[in-house]
Design a protein around this motif. Structure first.
Motif, PDB file in Angstrom:
ATOM      1  N   PHE A  76       0.801  -1.219   0.000  1.00 31.84           N
ATOM      2  CA  PHE A  76       0.000   0.000   0.000  1.00 31.84           C
ATOM      3  C   PHE A  76       0.836   1.272   0.000  1.00 31.84           C
ATOM      4  O   PHE A  76       0.303   2.354  -0.198  1.00 31.84           O
ATOM      5  N   ALA A  77       2.139   1.185   0.236  1.00 36.43           N
ATOM      6  CA  ALA A  77       3.053   2.328   0.178  1.00 36.43           C
ATOM      7  C   ALA A  77       4.386   1.819  -0.363  1.00 36.43           C
ATOM      8  O   ALA A  77       4.578   0.615  -0.508  1.00 36.43           O
ATOM      9  N   ASP A  78       5.305   2.726  -0.662  1.00 35.79           N
ATOM     10  CA  ASP A  78       6.571   2.322  -1.272  1.00 35.79           C
ATOM     11  C   ASP A  78       7.322   1.258  -0.484  1.00 35.79           C
ATOM     12  O   ASP A  78       7.937   0.381  -1.059  1.00 35.79           O
ATOM     13  N   LYS A  79       7.292   1.311   0.837  1.00 35.19           N
ATOM     14  CA  LYS A  79       8.060   0.368   1.644  1.00 35.19           C
ATOM     15  C   LYS A  79       7.206  -0.531   2.530  1.00 35.19           C
ATOM     16  O   LYS A  79       7.728  -1.356   3.258  1.00 35.19           O
ATOM     17  N   TRP A  80       5.884  -0.404   2.479  1.00 36.44           N
ATOM     18  CA  TRP A  80       4.995  -1.113   3.386  1.00 36.44           C
ATOM     19  C   TRP A  80       4.058  -2.069   2.660  1.00 36.44           C
ATOM     20  O   TRP A  80       3.441  -1.707   1.660  1.00 36.44           O
ATOM     21  N   THR A  81       3.934  -3.276   3.190  1.00 39.45           N
ATOM     22  CA  THR A  81       3.022  -4.296   2.687  1.00 39.45           C
ATOM     23  C   THR A  81       2.246  -4.854   3.869  1.00 39.45           C
ATOM     24  O   THR A  81       2.803  -5.044   4.948  1.00 39.45           O
ATOM     25  N   ALA A  82       0.963  -5.121   3.675  1.00 40.37           N
ATOM     26  CA  ALA A  82       0.137  -5.755   4.709  1.00 40.37           C
ATOM     27  C   ALA A  82      -0.645  -6.891   4.066  1.00 40.37           C
ATOM     28  O   ALA A  82      -0.989  -6.823   2.888  1.00 40.37           O
ATOM     29  N   GLY A  83      -0.917  -7.926   4.850  1.00 42.75           N
ATOM     30  CA  GLY A  83      -1.643  -9.039   4.284  1.00 42.75           C
ATOM     31  C   GLY A  83      -2.074 -10.073   5.298  1.00 42.75           C
ATOM     32  O   GLY A  83      -2.032  -9.846   6.506  1.00 42.75           O
ATOM     33  N   VAL A  84      -2.459 -11.235   4.771  1.00 43.53           N
ATOM     34  CA  VAL A  84      -2.966 -12.353   5.560  1.00 43.53           C
ATOM     35  C   VAL A  84      -2.010 -13.526   5.391  1.00 43.53           C
ATOM     36  O   VAL A  84      -1.506 -13.766   4.294  1.00 43.53           O
ATOM     37  N   GLU A  85      -1.773 -14.247   6.497  1.00 45.12           N
ATOM     38  CA  GLU A  85      -0.928 -15.429   6.447  1.00 45.12           C
ATOM     39  C   GLU A  85      -1.618 -16.585   7.162  1.00 45.12           C
ATOM     40  O   GLU A  85      -2.491 -16.370   8.003  1.00 45.12           O
ATOM     41  N   GLY A  86      -1.257 -17.787   6.809  1.00 46.79           N
ATOM     42  CA  GLY A  86      -1.823 -18.963   7.448  1.00 46.79           C
ATOM     43  C   GLY A  86      -0.816 -20.092   7.448  1.00 46.79           C
ATOM     44  O   GLY A  86       0.239 -20.007   6.827  1.00 46.79           O
ATOM     45  N   SER A  87      -1.142 -21.169   8.156  1.00 46.72           N
ATOM     46  CA  SER A  87      -0.258 -22.328   8.212  1.00 46.72           C
ATOM     47  C   SER A  87      -1.075 -23.562   8.562  1.00 46.72           C
ATOM     48  O   SER A  87      -1.949 -23.510   9.425  1.00 46.72           O
ATOM     49  N   ILE A  88      -0.785 -24.660   7.879  1.00 50.86           N
ATOM     50  CA  ILE A  88      -1.370 -25.959   8.183  1.00 50.86           C
ATOM     51  C   ILE A  88      -0.206 -26.913   8.386  1.00 50.86           C
ATOM     52  O   ILE A  88       0.646 -27.054   7.507  1.00 50.86           O
ATOM     53  N   LYS A  89      -0.172 -27.561   9.555  1.00 51.22           N
ATOM     54  CA  LYS A  89       0.913 -28.487   9.870  1.00 51.22           C
ATOM     55  C   LYS A  89       0.306 -29.801  10.335  1.00 51.22           C
ATOM     56  O   LYS A  89      -0.597 -29.811  11.168  1.00 51.22           O
ATOM     57  N   THR A  90       0.773 -30.939   9.765  1.00 52.79           N
ATOM     58  CA  THR A  90       0.307 -32.255  10.174  1.00 52.79           C
ATOM     59  C   THR A  90       1.456 -33.018  10.830  1.00 52.79           C
ATOM     60  O   THR A  90       2.602 -32.902  10.410  1.00 52.79           O
ATOM     61  N   PHE A  91       1.121 -33.772  11.872  1.00 54.96           N
ATOM     62  CA  PHE A  91       2.076 -34.597  12.609  1.00 54.96           C
ATOM     63  C   PHE A  91       1.581 -36.040  12.556  1.00 54.96           C
ATOM     64  O   PHE A  91       0.433 -36.299  12.882  1.00 54.96           O
TER      65      PHE A  91
END
Length: 176
Positions: A54-69
Motif C-alpha cells: 500500500f506504500a513504497d516500503k509497506w506491505t500488509a496481508g494475511v498469512e496462514g499455516s497448516i501443519k500435520t504430525f
C-alpha cells in the motif's frame, strides 16, 4: 492432495519485495521425517501468504499455516494458524533489499482442542532477479506463542533463533 499443495508451494515459495499497488503471493513448505528404532514420525507444513503493498516500503496481508504430525502407533494431529502480517522493506540497490515481517494471529491444535496466539518477527534479504522474480533468504527471527488445551497445562514459548534456521525461497511480484 499433498502433491498438489507441494507443487503450489514450490511455485510460490515466499513473499517478495514489490512496488506500490502490487499484490504479493507466496509462502513456505516444509517436511521432516525421523526414525528411531521401530518408531517413525513425519511432519508436513504449508504456510501461504497474500499481501498488498500500500506504500513504497509497506506491505500488509494475511498469512496462514497448516501443519500435520504423524507418529507410529498414535493418531495424526493437525495444527493451524491464521493471522495478519506487515512488512517493511528497504532497497539497498537495484539488486538487493532487506525487509522485516511482523506477523500475529490465532492458532489451534487438534489435540485437546488447544487454542492460542502467536507473534513473530523475521528479518530477511531479497535479491532481485528480473521481471518481478527474486530470491529471499532468512536465518531465523524472534517468535512467541502460547497454546492452552482442555486437559493440558498452558504452554508458552519465546524463541530467538538467529542462525539456527535457514530459509530460501523464490518470489514473484504481481502488478495490478
Amino acid at each position: 492432495m499433498k502433491k498438489f499443495l507441494l507443487a503450489l508451494a514450490l511455485l510460490v515459495v515466499t513473499i517478495s519485495n514489490a512496488q506500490k499497488g502490487s499484490m504479493l503471493l507466496g509462502g513456505n513448505v516444509g517436511f521432516s521425517s525421523e526414525k528411531l528404532g521401530d518408531s517413525k514420525s513425519e511432519n508436513f507444513e504449508f504456510s501461504p501468504k497474500i499481501g498488498y503493498q500500500f506504500a513504497d516500503k509497506w506491505t500488509a496481508g494475511v498469512e496462514g499455516s497448516i501443519k500435520t504430525f504423524k507418529n507410529t502407533g498414535s493418531d495424526s494431529a493437525e495444527k493451524y494458524k491464521i493471522g495478519g502480517f506487515v512488512r517493511y522493506a528497504t532497497p539497498l540497490s537495484e539488486l538487493f533489499s532487506v525487509y522485516a515481517d511482523l506477523g500475529a494471529g490465532y492458532q489451534n491444535a487438534s489435540i485437546n482442542n488447544a487454542k492460542g496466539m502467536y507473534v513473530n518477527l523475521t528479518p530477511a534479504l531479497f535479491i532481485n532477479m528480473k521481471r518481478g522474480f527474486g530470491l529471499n533468504f532468512s536465518i531465523g527471527g524472534v517468535n512467541y506463542d502460547n497454546i492452552d488445551g482442555k486437559n493440558d497445562p498452558r504452554q508458552e514459548r519465546l524463541g530467538f533463533d538467529f542462525g539456527k534456521t535457514f530459509n530460501i525461497g523464490v518470489s514473484k511480484n504481481f502488478g495490478l
